[in-house]
Design an enzyme around this catalytic site. Sequence first.
Site, mmCIF file in Angstrom:
data_model
loop_
_atom_site.group_PDB
_atom_site.id
_atom_site.type_symbol
_atom_site.label_atom_id
_atom_site.label_comp_id
_atom_site.label_asym_id
_atom_site.label_seq_id
_atom_site.Cartn_x
_atom_site.Cartn_y
_atom_site.Cartn_z
ATOM 1 N N HIS A 111 0.840 -1.277 0.014
ATOM 2 C CA HIS A 111 -0.200 -0.111 0.168
ATOM 3 C C HIS A 111 1.024 1.306 -0.390
ATOM 4 C CE1 HIS A 111 0.460 -0.424 4.316
ATOM 5 N NE2 HIS A 111 0.166 1.071 4.925
ATOM 6 N N ASP B 72 -0.108 -7.511 0.900
ATOM 7 C CA ASP B 72 0.663 -6.249 1.659
ATOM 8 C C ASP B 72 2.138 -6.096 1.416
ATOM 9 O OD1 ASP B 72 0.240 -3.435 2.083
ATOM 10 O OD2 ASP B 72 0.408 -3.936 3.972
ATOM 11 N N SER C 113 4.817 1.955 7.591
ATOM 12 C CA SER C 113 4.674 1.258 7.323
ATOM 13 C C SER C 113 6.100 0.350 5.981
ATOM 14 C CB SER C 113 2.552 1.580 6.581
ATOM 15 O OG SER C 113 1.980 0.870 7.315
#
Length: 306
Positions: free
Chosen positions: A54, A84, A160
């Site tokens: 993402h 992911d 992230s």
Amino acid sequence: MDDDGLLDAYSKTVMAVATRVLPSVASVTVRSSQGAGAGSASVIGDGFLLTSAHVVAGATVADVGFADGSGSRVDVVGRDILSDLAVLHSREPTPPPVQLGDAARLRVGQVVIALGNPLGLAGSVTAGIVSALGRSLPTRSGRVIDEVIQTDAALNPGNSGGVLADSAGRMVGVNTAVAGIGVGLAVPVNATTRAIITALKTTGRMRRAWLGIAGAQVPLPPALAARIGSPTGLQVAGVSPGSPAAQAGLHPGDIVVELAGQPVVTATAVQQLMVEDAIDKPIEITVWRNGALVDAITVPRELQES
């Protein structure tokens, strides 16, 4: 050892991991049709970097910066939204890679250190413990990432794609989400994700099979549970039109109890069986329907990511 000694030992561990791992952690800046974004990544060798899918959604290139002040334009080699994870390749030389560990060896209560670039603050380090293992994380695609690591290390936007390391400085997870105050999640580095990383590096994608059913775990009648060796099955709530499951005659209300000879308990259990080797190969599926076990043959097709 007194409390001061224990605290000093803890501090030394975190500092040693930071010294070892931070040079391999990069900040990521992305500009695409979906807008600008930022995150983290880690060098995994041969010019490749690992990040969260993402973080680089909608992008084919990005820019990375390292702790030593160097930077590079990177190409998005492959992206797998179902795990992911994404792999990048640098156009310039990179620092040494981080050592990959094995999340399968983690234990609840074990110290872990998260390294990344939260809120644009490069080279940030935070520490905590493994709060839980085996969590499931829904993705934007509607699929589920299994064996997710839960930690209380403080994670914020920008973390992230960064490293979750054990006390030896080995990467055991890729920070991917913040579930709430004091709760962070990370995709594990294990045999499954290593296979995904290899596929992304070599082919740019991860192939999976698809049946086209959605359902929920339900208890089975005691006699049936004893017969198949499982107390629960997967009750079909929906079947995609034209899907392999529809062509095999499955419909809402069926309870799937076996697939390819393996007990089926949850949608995750089905997902785990839908690997590349299952594509276009007939497999037997057993369902409980109207008080009887019914066998059917289905041929999973390749899942097309959107």
